[in-house]
Design a protein around this motif. Structure first.
Motif, PDB file in Angstrom:
ATOM      1  N   LEU A  84       0.809  -1.217   0.000  1.00  0.00           N
ATOM      2  CA  LEU A  84       0.000   0.000   0.000  1.00  0.00           C
ATOM      3  C   LEU A  84       0.844   1.271   0.000  1.00  0.00           C
ATOM      4  O   LEU A  84       0.326   2.351  -0.278  1.00  0.00           O
ATOM      5  CB  LEU A  84      -0.927  -0.005   1.224  1.00  0.00           C
ATOM      6  CG  LEU A  84      -2.005  -1.093   1.245  1.00  0.00           C
ATOM      7  CD1 LEU A  84      -2.776  -1.055   2.557  1.00  0.00           C
ATOM      8  CD2 LEU A  84      -2.941  -0.941   0.060  1.00  0.00           C
ATOM      9  N   SER A  85       2.125   1.162   0.315  1.00  0.00           N
ATOM     10  CA  SER A  85       2.942   2.374   0.370  1.00  0.00           C
ATOM     11  C   SER A  85       3.851   2.545  -0.851  1.00  0.00           C
ATOM     12  O   SER A  85       4.823   3.285  -0.796  1.00  0.00           O
ATOM     13  CB  SER A  85       3.798   2.368   1.644  1.00  0.00           C
ATOM     14  OG  SER A  85       4.700   1.280   1.623  1.00  0.00           O
ATOM     15  N   THR A  86       3.511   1.916  -1.959  1.00  0.00           N
ATOM     16  CA  THR A  86       4.300   2.119  -3.184  1.00  0.00           C
ATOM     17  C   THR A  86       4.002   3.514  -3.736  1.00  0.00           C
ATOM     18  O   THR A  86       2.921   4.077  -3.536  1.00  0.00           O
ATOM     19  CB  THR A  86       3.961   1.051  -4.243  1.00  0.00           C
ATOM     20  OG1 THR A  86       2.570   1.125  -4.546  1.00  0.00           O
ATOM     21  CG2 THR A  86       4.332  -0.342  -3.760  1.00  0.00           C
TER      22      THR A  86
ATOM     23  N   GLU B 201       3.569   4.517  -6.810  1.00  0.00           N
ATOM     24  CA  GLU B 201       2.534   4.545  -7.826  1.00  0.00           C
ATOM     25  C   GLU B 201       1.152   4.621  -7.184  1.00  0.00           C
ATOM     26  O   GLU B 201       0.287   5.381  -7.630  1.00  0.00           O
ATOM     27  CB  GLU B 201       2.612   3.306  -8.724  1.00  0.00           C
ATOM     28  CG  GLU B 201       3.844   3.227  -9.591  1.00  0.00           C
ATOM     29  CD  GLU B 201       5.043   2.647  -8.837  1.00  0.00           C
ATOM     30  OE1 GLU B 201       4.854   1.973  -7.801  1.00  0.00           O
ATOM     31  OE2 GLU B 201       6.169   2.903  -9.289  1.00  0.00           O
ATOM     32  N   ARG B 202       0.931   3.831  -6.166  1.00  0.00           N
ATOM     33  CA  ARG B 202      -0.375   3.826  -5.487  1.00  0.00           C
ATOM     34  C   ARG B 202      -0.632   5.164  -4.804  1.00  0.00           C
ATOM     35  O   ARG B 202      -1.745   5.712  -4.869  1.00  0.00           O
ATOM     36  CB  ARG B 202      -0.434   2.706  -4.451  1.00  0.00           C
ATOM     37  CG  ARG B 202      -1.797   2.627  -3.798  1.00  0.00           C
ATOM     38  CD  ARG B 202      -1.845   1.513  -2.754  1.00  0.00           C
ATOM     39  NE  ARG B 202      -3.096   1.531  -2.078  1.00  0.00           N
ATOM     40  CZ  ARG B 202      -3.454   2.380  -1.123  1.00  0.00           C
ATOM     41  NH1 ARG B 202      -2.624   3.289  -0.718  1.00  0.00           N
ATOM     42  NH2 ARG B 202      -4.649   2.323  -0.577  1.00  0.00           N
ATOM     43  N   ILE B 203       0.387   5.713  -4.158  1.00  0.00           N
ATOM     44  CA  ILE B 203       0.223   7.027  -3.503  1.00  0.00           C
ATOM     45  C   ILE B 203      -0.084   8.101  -4.556  1.00  0.00           C
ATOM     46  O   ILE B 203      -0.945   8.972  -4.340  1.00  0.00           O
ATOM     47  CB  ILE B 203       1.496   7.372  -2.692  1.00  0.00           C
ATOM     48  CG1 ILE B 203       1.644   6.408  -1.509  1.00  0.00           C
ATOM     49  CG2 ILE B 203       1.451   8.814  -2.197  1.00  0.00           C
ATOM     50  CD1 ILE B 203       2.937   6.548  -0.759  1.00  0.00           C
ATOM     51  N   TRP B 204       0.588   8.044  -5.714  1.00  0.00           N
ATOM     52  CA  TRP B 204       0.341   9.028  -6.772  1.00  0.00           C
ATOM     53  C   TRP B 204      -1.074   8.900  -7.308  1.00  0.00           C
ATOM     54  O   TRP B 204      -1.756   9.909  -7.548  1.00  0.00           O
ATOM     55  CB  TRP B 204       1.376   8.841  -7.873  1.00  0.00           C
ATOM     56  CG  TRP B 204       1.224   9.803  -9.015  1.00  0.00           C
ATOM     57  CD1 TRP B 204       0.925   9.495 -10.296  1.00  0.00           C
ATOM     58  CD2 TRP B 204       1.328  11.211  -8.961  1.00  0.00           C
ATOM     59  NE1 TRP B 204       0.834  10.608 -11.055  1.00  0.00           N
ATOM     60  CE2 TRP B 204       1.088  11.712 -10.255  1.00  0.00           C
ATOM     61  CE3 TRP B 204       1.592  12.134  -7.953  1.00  0.00           C
ATOM     62  CZ2 TRP B 204       1.098  13.061 -10.571  1.00  0.00           C
ATOM     63  CZ3 TRP B 204       1.610  13.478  -8.281  1.00  0.00           C
ATOM     64  CH2 TRP B 204       1.371  13.921  -9.560  1.00  0.00           C
ATOM     65  N   GLU B 205      -1.561   7.651  -7.478  1.00  0.00           N
ATOM     66  CA  GLU B 205      -2.933   7.453  -7.941  1.00  0.00           C
ATOM     67  C   GLU B 205      -3.936   8.004  -6.923  1.00  0.00           C
ATOM     68  O   GLU B 205      -4.931   8.634  -7.306  1.00  0.00           O
ATOM     69  CB  GLU B 205      -3.194   5.967  -8.187  1.00  0.00           C
ATOM     70  CG  GLU B 205      -2.481   5.422  -9.400  1.00  0.00           C
ATOM     71  CD  GLU B 205      -2.652   3.917  -9.530  1.00  0.00           C
ATOM     72  OE1 GLU B 205      -3.497   3.337  -8.787  1.00  0.00           O
ATOM     73  OE2 GLU B 205      -1.947   3.324 -10.350  1.00  0.00           O
ATOM     74  N   LYS B 206      -3.724   7.785  -5.646  1.00  0.00           N
ATOM     75  CA  LYS B 206      -4.624   8.318  -4.619  1.00  0.00           C
ATOM     76  C   LYS B 206      -4.588   9.850  -4.618  1.00  0.00           C
ATOM     77  O   LYS B 206      -5.623  10.504  -4.446  1.00  0.00           O
ATOM     78  CB  LYS B 206      -4.231   7.793  -3.221  1.00  0.00           C
ATOM     79  CG  LYS B 206      -4.561   6.343  -2.984  1.00  0.00           C
ATOM     80  CD  LYS B 206      -6.059   6.184  -2.853  1.00  0.00           C
ATOM     81  CE  LYS B 206      -6.389   4.740  -2.509  1.00  0.00           C
ATOM     82  NZ  LYS B 206      -7.808   4.532  -2.357  1.00  0.00           N
ATOM     83  N   ALA B 207      -3.412  10.419  -4.814  1.00  0.00           N
ATOM     84  CA  ALA B 207      -3.298  11.881  -4.838  1.00  0.00           C
ATOM     85  C   ALA B 207      -4.052  12.460  -6.042  1.00  0.00           C
ATOM     86  O   ALA B 207      -4.742  13.482  -5.926  1.00  0.00           O
ATOM     87  CB  ALA B 207      -1.832  12.293  -4.884  1.00  0.00           C
ATOM     88  N   LYS B 208      -3.942  11.825  -7.197  1.00  0.00           N
ATOM     89  CA  LYS B 208      -4.679  12.286  -8.368  1.00  0.00           C
ATOM     90  C   LYS B 208      -6.172  12.171  -8.143  1.00  0.00           C
ATOM     91  O   LYS B 208      -6.936  13.039  -8.550  1.00  0.00           O
ATOM     92  CB  LYS B 208      -4.285  11.463  -9.592  1.00  0.00           C
ATOM     93  CG  LYS B 208      -3.005  11.880 -10.232  1.00  0.00           C
ATOM     94  CD  LYS B 208      -2.807  11.067 -11.508  1.00  0.00           C
ATOM     95  CE  LYS B 208      -1.510  11.416 -12.190  1.00  0.00           C
ATOM     96  NZ  LYS B 208      -1.279  10.625 -13.385  1.00  0.00           N
ATOM     97  N   ALA B 209      -6.592  11.066  -7.511  1.00  0.00           N
ATOM     98  CA  ALA B 209      -8.013  10.869  -7.262  1.00  0.00           C
ATOM     99  C   ALA B 209      -8.553  11.937  -6.316  1.00  0.00           C
ATOM    100  O   ALA B 209      -9.719  12.332  -6.412  1.00  0.00           O
ATOM    101  CB  ALA B 209      -8.267   9.486  -6.680  1.00  0.00           C
ATOM    102  N   LEU B 210      -7.738  12.449  -5.442  1.00  0.00           N
ATOM    103  CA  LEU B 210      -8.167  13.492  -4.509  1.00  0.00           C
ATOM    104  C   LEU B 210      -7.989  14.896  -5.103  1.00  0.00           C
ATOM    105  O   LEU B 210      -8.296  15.887  -4.455  1.00  0.00           O
ATOM    106  CB  LEU B 210      -7.395  13.377  -3.194  1.00  0.00           C
ATOM    107  CG  LEU B 210      -7.686  12.111  -2.376  1.00  0.00           C
ATOM    108  CD1 LEU B 210      -6.731  12.022  -1.199  1.00  0.00           C
ATOM    109  CD2 LEU B 210      -9.125  12.121  -1.887  1.00  0.00           C
ATOM    110  N   GLY B 211      -7.464  14.990  -6.308  1.00  0.00           N
ATOM    111  CA  GLY B 211      -7.337  16.279  -6.974  1.00  0.00           C
ATOM    112  C   GLY B 211      -6.025  16.983  -6.702  1.00  0.00           C
ATOM    113  O   GLY B 211      -5.898  18.178  -6.941  1.00  0.00           O
ATOM    114  N   LEU B 212      -5.058  16.310  -6.230  1.00  0.00           N
ATOM    115  CA  LEU B 212      -3.758  16.926  -5.989  1.00  0.00           C
ATOM    116  C   LEU B 212      -2.929  16.867  -7.256  1.00  0.00           C
ATOM    117  O   LEU B 212      -3.025  15.942  -8.045  1.00  0.00           O
ATOM    118  CB  LEU B 212      -3.038  16.201  -4.844  1.00  0.00           C
ATOM    119  CG  LEU B 212      -3.738  16.238  -3.485  1.00  0.00           C
ATOM    120  CD1 LEU B 212      -2.973  15.380  -2.493  1.00  0.00           C
ATOM    121  CD2 LEU B 212      -3.846  17.655  -2.962  1.00  0.00           C
TER     122      LEU B 212
END
Length: 122
Positions: free
Chosen positions: A94-96, A98-109
């Motif tokens: 969960l701390s890769t 790529e996954r963090i970047w996808e979550k950030a994009k999903a939140l609008g960052l």
């Protein structure tokens, strides 16, 4: 006088024979042939033997219970270590980046390279 001396001698011999017959036995024999002191020692030895056997058996029972508890605890520790290892693998997944970047994009960052600071470990 010869007869008188013989009579006295015969009477003395009869008294000695009667004394030997009438003398009570000095030691009373019981059916096991043991004296009271030997009986006491025998009973004390048997009691000590029974106490020792009971003590050994109770110690063995306590050791068995402790070993059983150790085995149960060891099994619980192994299962908890397995759970911890699985959770550690989930954290790594969960701390890769790529996954963090996808979550950030999903939140609008958005990634602004001017606001990124490089931190180096020393």
């Amino acid at each position: 006088m010869g007869n008188l001396a013989r009579k006295l001698q015969q009477e003395q011999e009869q008294r000695q024979v009667q004394k030997q017959i009438q003398l009570p036995e000095t030691g009373k024999k019981n059916r096991f042939g043991l004296s009271p002191g030997e009986k006491i020692l025998g009973v004390a030895f048997c009691a000590a033997l029974c106490f020792g056997a009971t003590h050994i058996i109770s110690n063995q029972a306590a050791i068995y219970e402790i070993n059983k508890d150790i085995q149960v605890t060891s099994t619980l520790i192994q299962s908890q270590q397995k759970v911890n290892a699985d959770l550690g693998m989930q954290v790594e997944e969960l701390s890769t980046y790529e996954r963090i970047w996808e979550k950030a994009k999903a939140l609008g960052l958005k990634l602004n390279e001017n606001n990124v600071k490089v931190v180096q470990d020393q």
